[in-house]
Structure formats: structure tokens, C-alpha cells
Design a protein around this motif. Structure first.
Motif, PDB file in Angstrom:
ATOM      1  N   ALA A  31       0.822  -1.207   0.000  1.00 50.01           N
ATOM      2  CA  ALA A  31       0.000   0.000   0.000  1.00 50.01           C
ATOM      3  C   ALA A  31       0.858   1.260   0.000  1.00 50.01           C
ATOM      4  CB  ALA A  31      -0.927  -0.002   1.209  1.00 50.01           C
ATOM      5  N   LEU A  32       1.894   1.278   0.825  1.00 53.09           N
ATOM      6  CA  LEU A  32       2.762   2.450   0.890  1.00 53.09           C
ATOM      7  C   LEU A  32       3.514   2.659  -0.418  1.00 53.09           C
ATOM      8  CD1 LEU A  32       4.126   2.046   4.528  1.00 53.09           C
ATOM      9  CD2 LEU A  32       2.540   3.798   3.704  1.00 53.09           C
ATOM     10  N   ALA A  33       3.734   1.574  -1.155  1.00 54.28           N
ATOM     11  CA  ALA A  33       4.402   1.677  -2.449  1.00 54.28           C
ATOM     12  C   ALA A  33       3.425   2.008  -3.575  1.00 54.28           C
ATOM     13  CB  ALA A  33       5.131   0.379  -2.757  1.00 54.28           C
ATOM     14  N   GLY A  34       2.137   2.093  -3.263  1.00 52.03           N
ATOM     15  CA  GLY A  34       1.145   2.410  -4.269  1.00 52.03           C
ATOM     16  C   GLY A  34       0.672   1.225  -5.084  1.00 52.03           C
ATOM     17  N   ASP A  35       0.971   0.016  -4.639  1.00 52.96           N
ATOM     18  CA  ASP A  35       0.583  -1.204  -5.355  1.00 52.96           C
ATOM     19  C   ASP A  35      -0.742  -1.708  -4.789  1.00 52.96           C
ATOM     20  OD1 ASP A  35       0.327  -3.663  -6.571  1.00 52.96           O
ATOM     21  OD2 ASP A  35       2.417  -4.266  -6.231  1.00 52.96           O
ATOM     22  N   ARG A  36      -1.841  -1.180  -5.322  1.00 49.45           N
ATOM     23  CA  ARG A  36      -3.166  -1.489  -4.783  1.00 49.45           C
ATOM     24  C   ARG A  36      -3.474  -2.986  -4.885  1.00 49.45           C
ATOM     25  NH1 ARG A  36      -8.249   1.253  -4.333  1.00 49.45           N
ATOM     26  NH2 ARG A  36      -7.342   3.145  -5.203  1.00 49.45           N
ATOM     27  N   ASP A  37      -3.191  -3.587  -6.036  1.00 53.69           N
ATOM     28  CA  ASP A  37      -3.544  -4.994  -6.223  1.00 53.69           C
ATOM     29  C   ASP A  37      -2.850  -5.880  -5.188  1.00 53.69           C
ATOM     30  OD1 ASP A  37      -5.165  -4.353  -8.341  1.00 53.69           O
ATOM     31  OD2 ASP A  37      -3.657  -4.795  -9.874  1.00 53.69           O
ATOM     32  N   ALA A  38      -1.555  -5.671  -4.991  1.00 48.82           N
ATOM     33  CA  ALA A  38      -0.825  -6.494  -4.028  1.00 48.82           C
ATOM     34  C   ALA A  38      -1.291  -6.228  -2.605  1.00 48.82           C
ATOM     35  CB  ALA A  38       0.673  -6.240  -4.143  1.00 48.82           C
ATOM     36  N   ALA A  39      -1.624  -4.975  -2.308  1.00 47.62           N
ATOM     37  CA  ALA A  39      -2.061  -4.640  -0.955  1.00 47.62           C
ATOM     38  C   ALA A  39      -3.372  -5.330  -0.608  1.00 47.62           C
ATOM     39  CB  ALA A  39      -2.213  -3.129  -0.806  1.00 47.62           C
ATOM     40  N   GLU A  40      -4.270  -5.443  -1.577  1.00 47.41           N
ATOM     41  CA  GLU A  40      -5.584  -6.018  -1.311  1.00 47.41           C
ATOM     42  C   GLU A  40      -5.619  -7.533  -1.498  1.00 47.41           C
ATOM     43  OE1 GLU A  40      -8.406  -3.943  -3.666  1.00 47.41           O
ATOM     44  OE2 GLU A  40      -8.228  -2.090  -2.520  1.00 47.41           O
ATOM     45  N   ARG A  41      -4.565  -8.099  -2.074  1.00 50.31           N
ATOM     46  CA  ARG A  41      -4.530  -9.537  -2.289  1.00 50.31           C
ATOM     47  C   ARG A  41      -3.931 -10.203  -1.048  1.00 50.31           C
ATOM     48  NH1 ARG A  41      -1.556  -9.451  -6.324  1.00 50.31           N
ATOM     49  NH2 ARG A  41       0.390 -10.116  -5.346  1.00 50.31           N
ATOM     50  N   VAL A  42      -4.782 -10.503  -0.094  1.00 47.96           N
ATOM     51  CA  VAL A  42      -4.346 -11.068   1.181  1.00 47.96           C
ATOM     52  C   VAL A  42      -4.748 -12.534   1.220  1.00 47.96           C
ATOM     53  CG1 VAL A  42      -4.453 -10.852   3.680  1.00 47.96           C
ATOM     54  CG2 VAL A  42      -4.663  -8.821   2.246  1.00 47.96           C
ATOM     55  N   GLU A  43      -3.784 -13.419   1.264  1.00 46.15           N
ATOM     56  CA  GLU A  43      -4.052 -14.854   1.243  1.00 46.15           C
ATOM     57  C   GLU A  43      -3.272 -15.520   2.374  1.00 46.15           C
ATOM     58  OE1 GLU A  43      -2.960 -16.172  -2.606  1.00 46.15           O
ATOM     59  OE2 GLU A  43      -4.508 -15.020  -3.635  1.00 46.15           O
ATOM     60  N   LEU A  44      -3.986 -15.993   3.365  1.00 47.27           N
ATOM     61  CA  LEU A  44      -3.336 -16.614   4.507  1.00 47.27           C
ATOM     62  C   LEU A  44      -4.319 -17.546   5.193  1.00 47.27           C
ATOM     63  CD1 LEU A  44      -0.948 -16.744   6.540  1.00 47.27           C
ATOM     64  CD2 LEU A  44      -2.016 -14.840   7.749  1.00 47.27           C
ATOM     65  N   VAL A  45      -3.894 -18.758   5.473  1.00 50.99           N
ATOM     66  CA  VAL A  45      -4.703 -19.716   6.216  1.00 50.99           C
ATOM     67  C   VAL A  45      -3.972 -20.023   7.512  1.00 50.99           C
ATOM     68  CG1 VAL A  45      -5.765 -21.995   6.240  1.00 50.99           C
ATOM     69  CG2 VAL A  45      -5.634 -20.707   4.102  1.00 50.99           C
ATOM     70  N   LEU A  46      -4.631 -19.778   8.630  1.00 48.08           N
ATOM     71  CA  LEU A  46      -3.997 -19.949   9.925  1.00 48.08           C
ATOM     72  C   LEU A  46      -4.263 -21.340  10.495  1.00 48.08           C
ATOM     73  CD1 LEU A  46      -4.904 -16.488  11.463  1.00 48.08           C
ATOM     74  CD2 LEU A  46      -2.751 -17.184  10.417  1.00 48.08           C
ATOM     75  N   PRO A  47      -3.349 -21.857  11.315  1.00 52.25           N
ATOM     76  CA  PRO A  47      -3.546 -23.168  11.918  1.00 52.25           C
ATOM     77  C   PRO A  47      -4.604 -23.131  13.002  1.00 52.25           C
ATOM     78  CG  PRO A  47      -1.572 -22.161  12.794  1.00 52.25           C
ATOM     79  CD  PRO A  47      -2.076 -21.243  11.707  1.00 52.25           C
ATOM     80  N   GLU A  48      -5.419 -24.167  13.077  1.00 50.84           N
ATOM     81  CA  GLU A  48      -6.437 -24.261  14.114  1.00 50.84           C
ATOM     82  C   GLU A  48      -5.878 -24.993  15.324  1.00 50.84           C
ATOM     83  OE1 GLU A  48      -9.950 -25.973  12.538  1.00 50.84           O
ATOM     84  OE2 GLU A  48     -10.289 -24.367  11.086  1.00 50.84           O
ATOM     85  N   SER A  49      -6.454 -24.690  16.480  1.00 50.16           N
ATOM     86  CA  SER A  49      -5.958 -25.272  17.719  1.00 50.16           C
ATOM     87  C   SER A  49      -6.638 -26.576  18.075  1.00 50.16           C
ATOM     88  CB  SER A  49      -6.151 -24.278  18.872  1.00 50.16           C
ATOM     89  OG  SER A  49      -7.529 -24.048  19.082  1.00 50.16           O
ATOM     90  N   GLY A  50      -7.735 -26.900  17.380  1.00 52.23           N
ATOM     91  CA  GLY A  50      -8.399 -28.174  17.633  1.00 52.23           C
ATOM     92  C   GLY A  50      -9.434 -28.148  18.717  1.00 52.23           C
ATOM     93  N   VAL A  51      -9.772 -26.965  19.226  1.00 52.12           N
ATOM     94  CA  VAL A  51     -10.833 -26.862  20.230  1.00 52.12           C
ATOM     95  C   VAL A  51     -11.774 -25.743  19.826  1.00 52.12           C
ATOM     96  CG1 VAL A  51      -9.446 -27.721  22.140  1.00 52.12           C
ATOM     97  CG2 VAL A  51      -9.500 -25.283  21.685  1.00 52.12           C
ATOM     98  N   CYS A  52     -13.012 -25.834  20.264  1.00 51.97           N
ATOM     99  CA  CYS A  52     -13.984 -24.766  20.050  1.00 51.97           C
ATOM    100  C   CYS A  52     -14.366 -24.230  21.407  1.00 51.97           C
ATOM    101  CB  CYS A  52     -15.219 -25.282  19.308  1.00 51.97           C
ATOM    102  SG  CYS A  52     -14.848 -25.802  17.631  1.00 51.97           S
ATOM    103  N   GLY A  53     -13.505 -23.417  21.965  1.00 50.18           N
ATOM    104  CA  GLY A  53     -13.772 -22.869  23.278  1.00 50.18           C
ATOM    105  C   GLY A  53     -13.582 -21.391  23.244  1.00 50.18           C
ATOM    106  N   GLY A  54     -12.913 -20.852  24.224  1.00 56.13           N
ATOM    107  CA  GLY A  54     -12.644 -19.434  24.203  1.00 56.13           C
ATOM    108  C   GLY A  54     -12.856 -18.827  25.561  1.00 56.13           C
ATOM    109  N   SER A  55     -13.155 -17.574  25.537  1.00 55.55           N
ATOM    110  CA  SER A  55     -13.240 -16.847  26.790  1.00 55.55           C
ATOM    111  C   SER A  55     -14.440 -17.262  27.603  1.00 55.55           C
ATOM    112  CB  SER A  55     -13.305 -15.351  26.501  1.00 55.55           C
ATOM    113  OG  SER A  55     -14.365 -15.056  25.632  1.00 55.55           O
ATOM    114  N   GLY A  56     -15.506 -17.699  26.931  1.00 60.91           N
ATOM    115  CA  GLY A  56     -16.698 -18.097  27.668  1.00 60.91           C
ATOM    116  C   GLY A  56     -17.347 -16.932  28.377  1.00 60.91           C
ATOM    117  N   GLY A  57     -18.318 -17.213  29.231  1.00 62.75           N
ATOM    118  CA  GLY A  57     -18.975 -16.153  29.981  1.00 62.75           C
ATOM    119  C   GLY A  57     -18.160 -15.749  31.189  1.00 62.75           C
TER     120      GLY A  57
END
Length: 511
Positions: free
Chosen positions: A457-483
Motif C-alpha cells: 500500500a505504501l508503495a502504491g501497489d493497490r492490487d498487491a495490498a488487497e490480495r491477502v491470502e493466509l490460512v492460519l492453523p487451528e488449535s483443535g478446540v472450540c472454546g474461548g473466553s466463555g462467559g
């Protein structure tokens, strides 16, 4: 495999879909239910985020259209850690002038501070793409791909060579203490859009200087501002005095060092926190100071999914850590106290501590406390910039709905870049852990992708700035902060910890 939501990138209407439609998207993913039902999320908070889109789109257009004029001055980066150096490598590769200010004596100083901790990921996932290309041109030999380095090894074998390759672009013992528009405080509109940024720097020898900047990236992290032990986000009564007396630590102790181990061996040690740092401390205490009496304080009402996904975790080393901590608890080596929100720390005549909870319960005869309750951003020195931060997470408002542990589910953090990180102040970005504010489980691989997009973006390359491709690893649980009094067993993000994870990262394999 979980596919990223396509609305995370693209044109203005798609971006609006992420922000304005975040609640609906999340409820669809979880069978129509919000945190406590379909109407439980504060709709005004989401409306505020969605109305911000128009302003951000204008800022982004200005940044792209005026990139040449902005880049007559260097891009300044605060923080010479993994993400800051990766940003410098990206910008240098694009031919932009860049300078990195690191307040430590060496690049990667914060990583060196936890150098005894081993990372969850092997070397290939710990090296930013642009940084690798820069290092390879110097004749650098990459470490073995199947090795899992410690923080100290990461600095020695990657961050230090990278800083050397960047040369005089990296300046150590120099702290960024303020950023503003030249001649304009945050209130003044007139002429603001034509003025460069000014970055105020304080050197270790007391010298001060002011640098003109065409862009600014805050990659200073959150390492220097740990959360307190107090359950309400403020230091508990008596906590400061106990910390000054050396009774409370806010880092994982290095028990491989005899002098440190002696301070814990045979003592009653309390570990407070539910994230991977706390699990690391528990395992270390059992392994290196086995005669210590260990009490584990959890603010949540039960252990729930605190141990993580085990074999289902896509980062195997992280899964093993949870299994080791579980074994320590189940063997009786760790006493667990749940629902404990510390209100006061009292010191007895014998110097031992008494922890008092909001509900009146106590943990007595405590010799040392290891408080690992998270980290938070330091924002005071950014006060003259027009930032738009979420009031809950202190993260950029367009990023916040994607990472909020109160609402997002397993695999629901889509890829993100410059559009989610932009502020009303053109050319200014928070990246790395700083961008997540108080949200947990930041992955440094995310930071590498953030700065790739920002540099484009700072270099003025709009296409590259908006082309965001990343898949993050999952932890294997469906939990979280909870109530408030929940056990973390439902209703939140995969594997939510009590603090951002500094550098635990990786990529999916075999998918």
C-alpha cells in the motif's frame, strides 16, 4: 479446510460486508446464535464499526493516489522485532527508504528476553518471505527445517543476521516516544493532509531528534506492558508493593538457571493465567522445581478447554504443551483454583503473601506469584494521531470484529491486511501484536502478512495490498473466553488464551 470469507478483501461493498455484516456472518457460522443468543451483541458497537468504512475507504484512496508524494520521506518503523524487521525487508525490497528504531540494545531484544522458551513452530514458518530473500543474497544458510528454536536461537540465527543485512536502516537504543503531523496536533484539520508525519525519537544517551516520515508502522508489540494480577484489569490492592518486593513476576521464569530455580524450589508458587504462557510456567515448575507447591489460579469458572486441542492441534508442539499441563494437574502436582479474580495482595509479617478474591476466598502462605494474565498495548505516545480503535479490544475498528474472542469461532479469523489496519490518519498502521490490542492468540505469521500488505500500500501497489491470502492453523478446540463465570467450553474462539501468544505460528500441512 476452512475457507477464508471472501468479503475480507475486495471492493468497498465487500469490505462493508465484513464490518457491517460481521454479526450475521458469525451467527450463521454458529447456527444463528451470538455470544448469549441472537440479540446479545451490542448493535451500536457494530454500527459504529460499519459507518467507519466510508472514511477508511477515502483514506485508502488518498494513500494509493498520493503514494509518490508520501514517499519523499522514509517510512519509519517502531520496533525491531520479527514483524518490524519483516516490514523493513518488505519496504526495502520495493525500493522504499525505511528506518527502524529499536529501543533495546539489539534487534529482537524483546524476543531475547524470553530466550529460554521454545517456539511451537519449526524454522520454515518463522522466517518472513521478504526477509528470506534478503538474507539469501548475503550467503546466509537457513537453519534446519525440522528444528524448533528457542527465542534465543531465533534471535541468533535469524533476527540478528536480518538486522545486519538491513544495515544502517536499523537503529538500536533509540525509542520512538511520539508521532504527529508536522505542526498539527490531532485537533487541527487545516493543512493536515499536506504535512508529513514527524516521529520523535529518544536515544539511550539522552539525545532527542525529530524525523520526517512519509509513513509510520508501529510494530513495537505489547511485551513491555503485561496485564496486572488484579481481576478488574487494574493492579490489585497491594500488588505494586509485592511486585516491587520481588514477590510477583510477570514473565515465564527461566528455571534452567540455578539462581532462578532456587527462588522457586521448595516454595509455594501461584501461577495466574489460562494461556500458553501459564501452561509453559506450570510445566516448567513441575519439571525443574518439582518440590515446589504449585497453585494455578483461573479467573474462569472451570478448566474447560484451557489445555487446548491436544492431537487435533495443527501445531503439534502446542498440543503437546497442553497435554503436559493436563498430566501435571491430573497427577496432583498442581492445585487448581477456579473463578478466582484477585482483589488484594496482602503481605504477612513473615513476608509471605495472601491473595484475596473478589468473593472473599483466599490463597494463603504464598511465596511467589507468576502473573501471566495477558498483555496490552501502550497507546499514550500515539495520542496526537487520529487512530480509530475499538473501545473493547483497542485494536483497529475494522480488524476488531474479526478477532474479538467474545464472538468469533473456530477458524473464523479471515485473512486481513491494509484495509482492516487503516486509520483516519493516512500512512499510519499498527502491525503485529500491537494491532491485536488486547485480543489473544496473535500469530506472528499474521504479522508477516500484515506488513506485506502495508508495504504494498505504501508503495502504491493497490492490487498487491488487497490480495491477502493466509490460512492460519487451528488449535483443535472450540472454546474461548466463555462467559464471566463460564468454563470456556463454548461460545468463543478456538483455543483462546488469556494473553496474546507472542510468536506461536505455523501453516497448515497436508491440506
Amino acid at each position: 479446510m476452512q475457507q477464508p470469507d471472501p468479503r475480507g478483501v475486495g471492493e468497498r461493498g465487500e469490505a462493508f460486508g465484513v464490518v457491517g455484516g460481521g454479526v450475521a456472518w458469525e451467527q450463521r457460522r454458529r447456527g444463528g446464535q451470538g455470544r448469549h443468543g441472537s440479540q446479545s451483541i451490542d448493535r451500536r458497537r457494530w454500527l459504529r464499526r460499519s459507518t467507519y468504512v466510508d472514511r477508511v475507504s477515502t483514506v485508502l484512496s488518498t494513500a494509493f493516489d498520493e503514494s509518490e508524494s508520501l514517499m519523499t520521506d522514509p517510512v519509519v518503523i517502531a520496533g525491531g522485532g520479527p514483524v518490524g524487521l519483516a516490514a523493513a525487508a518488505e519496504l526495502a525490497e520495493r525500493g522504499l527508504e525505511v528506518v527502524v528504531f529499536e529501543r533495546g540494545a539489539t534487534a529482537g531484544a524483546a524476543v531475547a528476553a524470553w530466550g529460554h522458551v521454545r517456539l511451537f513452530s519449526a524454522w520454515p514458518e518463522l522466517i518472513a518471505p521478504a526477509a528470506r530473500r534478503l538474507l539469501e543474497r548475503t550467503g546466509w544458510t537457513p537453519p534446519p527445517s525440522d528444528a524448533y528454536p528457542t527465542g534465543a536461537e531465533w534471535v541468533r540465527d535469524y533476527l540478528a543476521p536480518l538486522a545486519a543485512a538491513l544495515g544502517d536502516r536499523v537503529r538500536t537504543e533509540a525509542e520512538v516516544v511520539g508521532v504527529a503531523r508536522r505542526g498539527r496536533d490531532r485537533v487541527v484539520d487545516d493543512g493536515r493532509e499536506t504535512e508529513p508525519l514527524t516521529v520523535h525519537v529518544r536515544h539511550a544517551d539522552g539525545r532527542e531528534e525529530r524525523i520526517r516520515a512519509g509513513g509510520f508502522i508501529d510494530a513495537s508489540g505489547t511485551w513491555g506492558t503485561p496485564n496486572p494480577l488484579g481481576g478488574d484489569g487494574l493492579p490489585a490492592l497491594g500488588e505494586r508493593a509485592a511486585a516491587q518486593a520481588g514477590r510477583i513476576d510477570y514473565r515465564v521464569p527461566d528455571l534452567t538457571r540455578p539462581a532462578v530455580r532456587d527462588r522457586y524450589a521448595g516454595r509455594h508458587v501461584v501461577v495466574a493465567g489460562s494461556g500458553h504462557s501459564a501452561l509453559t510456567a506450570l510445566v516448567s515448575l513441575i519439571g525443574h522445581a518439582g518440590d515446589a507447591a504449585v497453585t494455578w489460579l483461573l479467573r474462569r469458572g472451570g478448566i474447560g478447554d484451557t489445555f487446548g486441542g491436544g492431537d487435533a492441534d495443527e501445531l503439534p508442539a502446542r498440543g503437546r504443551l497442553g497435554q503436559q499441563a493436563r498430566a501435571a494437574v491430573e497427577s496432583g502436582g498442581v492445585r487448581v483454583v477456579t473463578g478466582f479474580r484477585t482483589a488484594a495482595v496482602e503481605s504477612g509479617r513473615d513476608g509471605r503473601l495472601r491473595l484475596v478474591a473478589e468473593d472473599g476466598r483466599t490463597v494463603d502462605a504464598v511465596d511467589r506469584v507468576v502473573a501471566l494474565t495477558g498483555l496490552r498495548p501502550e497507546l499514550g505516545w500515539l495520542s496526537e494521531l487520529r487512530l480509530e480503535l475499538d473501545p473493547t479490544l483497542q485494536a483497529p475498528v475494522r480488524l476488531a470484529p474479526l478477532i474479538d474472542p467474545n464472538v468469533h469461532s473456530c477458524g473464523s479469523v479471515p485473512p486481513h491486511g491494509v484495509r482492516e489496519l487503516a486509520h483516519p490518519e493516512p500512512g499510519v498502521y499498527l502491525a503485529g501484536m500491537k494491532s491485536y490490542g488486547r485480543a489473544p492468540t496473535f500469530l506472528a505469521l499474521t504479522g508477516y502478512e500484515q506488513v506485506r500488505s502495508i508495504a504494498a500500500a505504501l508503495a502504491g501497489d493497490r492490487d498487491a495490498a488487497e490480495r491477502v491470502e493466509l490460512v492460519l492453523p487451528e488449535s483443535g478446540v472450540c472454546g474461548g473466553s466463555g462467559g464471566y463465570d463460564g468454563d470456556g467450553g463454548s461460545g468463543g474462539c478456538c483455543g483462546v488464551a488469556a494473553e496474546p501468544e507472542l510468536i506461536q505460528l505455523g501453516v497448515r500441512r497436508g491440506r
